[in-house]
Write a protein that holds these residues in place. Sequence first.
Motif, PDB file in Angstrom:
ATOM      1  N   GLU A 529       4.638  -0.053 -14.263  1.00 34.49           N
ATOM      2  CA  GLU A 529       4.381  -0.429 -12.873  1.00 34.49           C
ATOM      3  C   GLU A 529       3.868   0.776 -12.083  1.00 34.49           C
ATOM      4  OE1 GLU A 529       4.625  -3.448 -12.638  1.00 34.49           O
ATOM      5  OE2 GLU A 529       6.435  -4.276 -13.523  1.00 34.49           O
ATOM      6  N   THR A 530       2.750   0.595 -11.383  1.00 36.36           N
ATOM      7  CA  THR A 530       2.226   1.609 -10.476  1.00 36.36           C
ATOM      8  C   THR A 530       2.548   1.175  -9.048  1.00 36.36           C
ATOM      9  OG1 THR A 530       0.433   2.133 -12.003  1.00 36.36           O
ATOM     10  CG2 THR A 530       0.190   2.873  -9.717  1.00 36.36           C
ATOM     11  N   VAL A 531       3.288   2.009  -8.311  1.00 37.23           N
ATOM     12  CA  VAL A 531       3.761   1.630  -6.978  1.00 37.23           C
ATOM     13  C   VAL A 531       3.589   2.809  -6.032  1.00 37.23           C
ATOM     14  CG1 VAL A 531       5.438   0.008  -7.945  1.00 37.23           C
ATOM     15  CG2 VAL A 531       6.137   2.371  -7.493  1.00 37.23           C
ATOM     16  N   ASN A 532       3.932   2.567  -4.761  1.00 39.45           N
ATOM     17  CA  ASN A 532       4.062   3.679  -3.822  1.00 39.45           C
ATOM     18  C   ASN A 532       5.538   3.851  -3.474  1.00 39.45           C
ATOM     19  OD1 ASN A 532       4.478   1.515  -2.086  1.00 39.45           O
ATOM     20  ND2 ASN A 532       3.363   2.453  -0.396  1.00 39.45           N
ATOM     21  N   GLN A 533       5.852   4.823  -2.642  1.00 39.53           N
ATOM     22  CA  GLN A 533       7.251   5.150  -2.379  1.00 39.53           C
ATOM     23  C   GLN A 533       7.999   4.056  -1.620  1.00 39.53           C
ATOM     24  OE1 GLN A 533       4.623   6.690  -1.231  1.00 39.53           O
ATOM     25  NE2 GLN A 533       4.800   7.270   0.938  1.00 39.53           N
ATOM     26  N   SER A 534       7.283   3.094  -1.030  1.00 42.19           N
ATOM     27  CA  SER A 534       7.945   2.037  -0.257  1.00 42.19           C
ATOM     28  C   SER A 534       8.380   0.858  -1.118  1.00 42.19           C
ATOM     29  CB  SER A 534       7.011   1.536   0.852  1.00 42.19           C
ATOM     30  OG  SER A 534       6.749   2.558   1.789  1.00 42.19           O
ATOM     31  N   TYR A 535       7.908   0.793  -2.367  1.00 41.08           N
ATOM     32  CA  TYR A 535       8.140  -0.412  -3.177  1.00 41.08           C
ATOM     33  C   TYR A 535       9.629  -0.662  -3.425  1.00 41.08           C
ATOM     34  CZ  TYR A 535       7.829  -3.743  -7.011  1.00 41.08           C
ATOM     35  OH  TYR A 535       7.975  -4.855  -7.806  1.00 41.08           O
ATOM     36  N   ILE A 536      10.373   0.354  -3.845  1.00 40.31           N
ATOM     37  CA  ILE A 536      11.796   0.179  -4.159  1.00 40.31           C
ATOM     38  C   ILE A 536      12.589  -0.233  -2.913  1.00 40.31           C
ATOM     39  CG2 ILE A 536      13.882   1.301  -5.040  1.00 40.31           C
ATOM     40  CD1 ILE A 536      11.743   0.740  -7.168  1.00 40.31           C
TER      41      ILE A 536
END
Length: 798
Positions: A529-536
């Motif tokens: 999964e490629t995400v940014n810091q807000s995803y979690i």
Amino acid sequence: MIKNYFKIAWRNLIKNRVYSFINISGLSLGLACAMLIILYVKDEVSYDRFHEDGEHIYRIVSQNYNESGVPEGKNSSTGFLQGPRFTEDIPEIKEYVRIQSGREDVKIGGEVVSRDLHYVDPNFFSMFTFPVISGNPKTCLSEPFSVVISEELALRQFGTTNAVGKTMMFRNNGEFVPYTVTAVSQKSPQNSSIKFDMLLPLEIPKEDLANNFNWFNFFLNTFVSLKPGANVDVVNDKMQDLYLAQSSDAAKIIKEQYGDDGLPPKYFLQPFTDMHLNKELPAQNGLTDASNPTFSYILSGIALFILLIACINFVNLTVARSVRRSQEIGIRKVVGGKRRQLVFQFLGESFMLCFFAFAMAILLVQLALPIFNGLANKQLSISFVLDAKLALGYITLFVITGLLAGFYPALILSRYSPVDTLYSRFILSGKNYLQKSLVVLQFTLASLLIICTFVIYEQFNFLTTQELGYDDTDLVLLQKNRLTPDELDTFKGRLASYGNILDVAGKNGGGWSTIAKVEGDKQVQFAYETVNQSYIPILGIQLKAGRNFSDEHPSDATQSVLVNEAFVKEAGWSDAVGQTVDFWYNGEKYTVIGVVKDYHYDSLGQTIRPQLFTMKPTNELGMLYIKIAPRSATSAIADIEKVFKEMFPFDPYSYHFLEDQNYQSYEAEAKWKQIMLFSAILTIFISCIGLFGLSVLSAEKRTREIGIRKVLGASINNVVAILSKDFIKLVLVALLISIPVAWTIANKWLENYPYRIQLGWQVFAIASILVILIALSTISFQSIRAAVANPSDSLKTQ
């Protein structure tokens, strides 16, 4: 004589309107269910059989093996090479067609929409029988920038089916370029695994066709047409030999680089008409309507149950009313009527009643088809009945039903003694083992369906209410292909000015999967999964150890990853934070900075697999997760659309809520819940008709007994209990039979779900109480009626 039979039959139907209506309605319901299921099954087995050369069309598929030679699953996809290479060197193969699914942006006026399409080889229309209403099917796909559209799309897009020569604007390398409509085809048949609105030429660079590494890419369907008389087994062997000869060098390099220890796959041909109902090699990857043959078996079984119960009711009700016709039968025998004639008379009555039931059933089918189509995800029509084979099937069903429903009553009624019947000494004696067995069978089937319905309801409620490990409320999802981290930050910043937007996260589109090494050479396969810091935080996913990605640590984007608990367990780590994940095939190594608690990122029909999160800047994002304030959906959606269209004016805009998407992932369970509920209701209803008939028979047999008991002081409650207890015993026997069978079936079905309910006694207890209450309410009507009758009238009964 025959005219007389019909006259008497008609008089009996009119004289006993209530019983005639019950009989006809019960049979018509059973027949309607059988007709619907026949329509369903006929449609299932007819898939892809309309192609003129269909018997010679096959799909290239393969069987995979592990390093020990044990089969690991089958693969229905191929790459670019299999079709042209096999066709070139194997003389039995006449031609090939590759079909690759895709989705492209189309500009219509000032609006951009995203539409599904297929890339196909130029000879698509020579292999498959899809009529072209305008344009040349042989050349319509031979030139670049050409497009074939369906007549439906032509009408929507241009207002006419005469669309050849018109242009459509497709996005190509970031710019919109014109494509010329070169042909318009008829709508794809409903029973086709290949359904399309747009076809584009499949263009493959010559260097890709010459690259043997492309033997190991699997992303499209390849179909071949064999020459008449070709031996499929011989072709299979030739394909495998050719594959091993041409791919061996590339296979060695891949094994050295990636450490793949599996054995080479084995290629073989799958008949084109086998795809629709094949569970291992279904119609997928751009093909549609893959089905499970189990559905046909279950629906056929339910229809058979209901039709059988309806026939049982006819038998029971006919025998129950036979007391009233005993004198008629006696007179017929005295004046010379033979048993054979009486048998024909009662069979004739049975067929007359079946005819009325059949006519009503056709009407019921017409009324129920929209509901049934919704449940079964079909587009069936009553016009399908005009099919010769289907009409013959219905005629056969009519004859069998008439014989089943009328044969036993005809034999019983025709053997009455004329002396006994004329002197009113006839009684229905014996222990009626057959009738009791039929009642037990009815309620066994009904109880079975009720219990299974309860189980399906409980499992569905479990799937839709179970904690997922994250918060899916008030989350709006937008698709935005090729979204860069900078674009995401800008989009997030602009939405931050709106009070109803709480946060924005980005994630890769689709499902990515790869492998990496841990603890030296140990390999772990995981969801990537490629995400940014807000995803979690936006999903409310809990951290079990370590920390989340942060802007305060710029190196997180290139050096750090998060993993889930399943990854930690697979890797065998006791303390995951600080461990290294080695992507050895591209030279990248990452440090684990946090562990997230396992959550159900797939549906509850899948076990939680290892998962890894990265912020790698070169990976494209494809989805936007937007958290909105509660009860602000209308205004928030308007604000999101405004900003999206301003930033990405040439990208299609569409949204959905994650909560709705999660619910829709259990659509199959929801449909089966409804199907089983309707089946259980119908079965109980028809069973109660039969039980009502037997209660009438019992009351008529015991009329004088009831009168004597009342004269001797028996209360109404006593009489009702006496008349009801025998039937309740039969229902209890049915429950004793159905409960272990239902427990076995339910457990087998629940094994398909890794997360499932535990079968408790409550389900069986509630279902049993419901069956008993339904049976009691049915019996009580006739029992109370007999119990409150004047005893003097009862004693006069002979």
